[in-house]
Design an enzyme around this catalytic site. Structure first.
Site, PDB file in Angstrom:
ATOM      1  N   SER A 161       0.837  -1.177   0.000  1.00 59.43           N
ATOM      2  CA  SER A 161       0.000   0.000   0.000  1.00 59.43           C
ATOM      3  C   SER A 161       0.886   1.246   0.000  1.00 59.43           C
ATOM      4  O   SER A 161       1.861   1.272  -0.742  1.00 59.43           O
ATOM      5  CB  SER A 161      -0.924  -0.053   1.213  1.00 59.43           C
ATOM      6  N   ASP A 425      -8.876  -5.411  -5.555  1.00 55.18           N
ATOM      7  CA  ASP A 425      -8.539  -4.239  -4.746  1.00 55.18           C
ATOM      8  C   ASP A 425      -8.647  -2.948  -5.560  1.00 55.18           C
ATOM      9  O   ASP A 425      -7.965  -2.789  -6.569  1.00 55.18           O
ATOM     10  CB  ASP A 425      -7.100  -4.417  -4.232  1.00 55.18           C
ATOM     11  N   HIS A 450      -6.166  -6.315  -1.493  1.00 50.91           N
ATOM     12  CA  HIS A 450      -5.093  -5.369  -1.207  1.00 50.91           C
ATOM     13  C   HIS A 450      -3.962  -6.044  -0.423  1.00 50.91           C
ATOM     14  O   HIS A 450      -4.197  -6.558   0.673  1.00 50.91           O
ATOM     15  CB  HIS A 450      -5.720  -4.254  -0.364  1.00 50.91           C
TER      16      HIS A 450
END
Ligand SMILES: *[C@@H]1O[C@H](CO)[C@@H](O)[C@H](O)[C@H]1NC(C)=O
Ligand SMILES: *[C@@H]1O[C@H](CO)[C@@H](O)[C@H](O)[C@H]1NC(C)=O
Ligand SMILES: *[C@@H]1O[C@H](CO)[C@@H](O)[C@H](O)[C@H]1NC(C)=O
Ligand SMILES: *[C@@H]1O[C@H](CO)[C@@H](O)[C@H](O)[C@H]1NC(C)=O
Ligand SMILES: *[C@@H]1O[C@H](CO)[C@@H](O)[C@H](O)[C@H]1NC(C)=O
Ligand SMILES: *[C@@H]1O[C@H](CO)[C@@H](O)[C@H](O)[C@H]1NC(C)=O
Length: 482
Positions: A161, A425, A450
């Site tokens: 991320s 995601d 994710h």
């Protein structure tokens, strides 16, 4: 509680609130292993030689597998407290075991226990930026190399991320330090209006049952109609288990309510069927399938009633007593500058980074998705409501442009970086999905969530994860000539 906005990121990261990040490192969790907190003296401002102020940054180490010929693995912390669970679990630990790696995790400045300043007033938040965080990594690596005698070992950085972005950017900006980077679910292109987020939410919801987003849209529109009349506020408050009876005084109040409800669904999609449980995250048993099954369950007559049931199921699974929907309270919490304040677990810090570096605002502006009522302007207004009158649209727009100028956005010029992206995601929309060269590799993963490649493997996950974990290991071995 400031949870809203951090959804994003939370992989090693993110927050809870909703926002970007992978929520991962956020953990208020009870972690089973005891991993020792270690401290590193870091400069406050890496870009001003005359500023000699320093502070203590937290890091973790696992040297159980470390071999003098092996690499050094550095996990990059993100927009939440560093989670010690990563020091004994996760894909990188399985690689470390096979490669004889020394494992280090550096907590991101301003998150967790890494407090560079005495509080988080706006003046102090100037020292919160991805560029300062990268310079922290560089100084950490340089000093640790010396201190632990790691001179001949190659450093591989990992992150998911926002920290996935940091991993790629560290390799790009400090190629003499980072040998290779694994940048999982990294949204490396900063954008103001991230309306595509919800486009992907819609696409992901329709993968299992094609009419699922349509049913959610009908339900959400019914809720909007009910909201036209104040007489319905008590019913809505009860239906959704709001912490207080709904009061709408402004457009922002209304947008905050709608955003908060929609975020429950966004969250399910972003983390669908992943294996974050070891981080202490609750609610992982609610999946896209659960949501869509409830939305088509005819024992409840109207789509609105089914939607209420969906939100209740998610709330219960997360073990939340009620849903907080007061914008006023949210802003009050987010303005609190203290390290023990209600938004200090990452909400205040991450929102600042979105307002001054990344945008990533998950607006409901696209027509290709079921939600409405939280437009771009609502997100941008939060910047000035929280940090003050200077934080208005032109500043935000300029800052985002500067970020893309500085790092290059999708135009990556480097080598030895891997970009895994789960295609369920929504964040994959801002990531690298094609191979850019023979050693700038994309691994788009069907059905994966994710940062899902980073978590420990388990039987019920999409088979592509096993395959991608193996491919990454092979690439690393090749690059390290093991
Ligand atoms: C390193 O991780 C392994 C695998 O989980 C664990 O068994 C070991 O205790 C850890 N070592 C340290 C020093 O934390
Ligand atoms: C939906 O998901 C369930 C459970 O994973 C699966 O059995 C079913 O085949 C899926 N349906 C479609 C259309 O993908
Ligand atoms: C539909 O909902 C009812 C009541 O909540 C539940 O008993 C039933 O199992 C559900 N049906 C399906 C197919 O999920
Ligand atoms: C999810 O888990 C929670 C407890 O962890 C449980 O109360 C809930 O019934 C579960 N929901 C589903 C749909 O499995
Ligand atoms: C945000 O992007 C969407 C999709 O491109 C567009 O329809 C919408 O008008 C944009 N919003 C603003 C405020 O520019
Ligand atoms: C990129 O190249 C690797 C092999 O080097 C391959 O396994 C992978 O599938 C490629 N990715 C894409 C998106 O084509």
């Amino acid at each position: 509680m400031a949870s809203t906005q951090l959804l994003l990121l939370a992989c090693l990261c993110l927050s809870a609130s909703h926002a970007f990040t992978c929520r991962r490192f956020q953990s208020k969790s009870e972690v089973l292993v005891t991993v020792q907190d270690r401290w590193f003296t870091q400069r406050l401002d890496h870009f001003n030689g005359a500023d000699t102020r320093v502070w203590e940054q937290r890091y973790y180490m696992n040297d159980s597998f470390s071999h003098s010929e092996g690499p050094v693995f550095l996990m990059i912390g993100g927009e939440g407290s560093a989670n010690p669970g990563w020091m004994t679990q996760g894909t990188w630990i399985t690689y470390a075991e096979k490669m004889g790696a020394l494992c280090l995790l550096l907590e991101h400045r301003f998150y967790g226990k890494s407090h560079p300043t005495k509080d988080m007033c706006v003046e102090n938040l100037r020292y919160l930026s991805s560029q300062q965080a990268l310079a922290d990594l560089a100084h950490f690596q340089t000093v640790m190399t010396e201190k632990l005698g790691l001179g001949n070992r190659k450093w591989i950085v990992f992150g998911g991320s926002y920290p996935g972005c940091l991993a790629a950017w560290y390799r790009i900006k400090y190629p003499h330090l980072a040998y290779a980077a694994i940048a999982s679910s990294a949204p490396i292109h900063a954008v103001l209006n991230f309306s595509e987020y919800l486009d992907v939410v819609q696409a992901s919801l329709s993968r299992n049952q094609s009419n699922c987003p349509g049913k959610i849209k009908i339900a959400f529109d019914t809720m909007l109609e009910l909201l036209d009349y104040k007489e319905n506020y008590l019913k809505i408050s009860k239906d959704f288990y709001l912490c207080e009876v709904l009061v709408i005084r402004s457009k922002m109040d209304m947008a905050f309510l709608l955003d908060t409800i929609a975020e429950y669904i966004m969250d399910v999609v972003q983390y669908n069927n992943d294996n974050r449980e070891f981080e202490g995250v609750k609610g992982g048993n609610i999946t896209i399938q659960t949501v869509c099954d409830i939305m088509s369950n005819e024992s409840l007559v109207s789509p609105y009633d089914r939607f209420v049931e969906v939100i209740q199921s998610i709330r219960k699974a997360k073990e939340e007593k009620c849903i907080e929907t007061s914008y006023q309270q949210f802003i009050h919490d987010m303005r609190d500058i203290h390290w023990d304040g209600p938004a200090a677990s990452g909400g205040r810090q991450w929102m600042y980074q979105t307002c001054t570096e990344f945008g990533y605002f998950q607006s409901s502006d696209s027509a290709l998705q079921p939600f409405s009522g939280f437009p771009l302007s609502y997100h941008v207004q939060q910047c000035s409501d929280i940090y003050g009158k200077d934080f208005i649209l032109p500043l935000v727009v300029d800052s985002i442009q500067q970020t893309n100028e500085n790092y290059g956005g999708l135009n990556v010029k480097s080598s030895r970086i891997i970009f895994p992206n789960g295609l369920i995601d929504p964040w994959h929309a801002l990531g690298i999905k094609t191979n850019l060269s023979s050693d700038l590799l994309a691994f788009p993963m069907e059905d994966a969530a994710h940062c899902a490649d980073m978590y420990p493997a388990r039987p019920q996950e999409p088979p592509v994860l096993l395959e991608v974990r193996r491919q990454i290991f092979e690439k690393l071995s090749e690059w390290l000539q093991l």
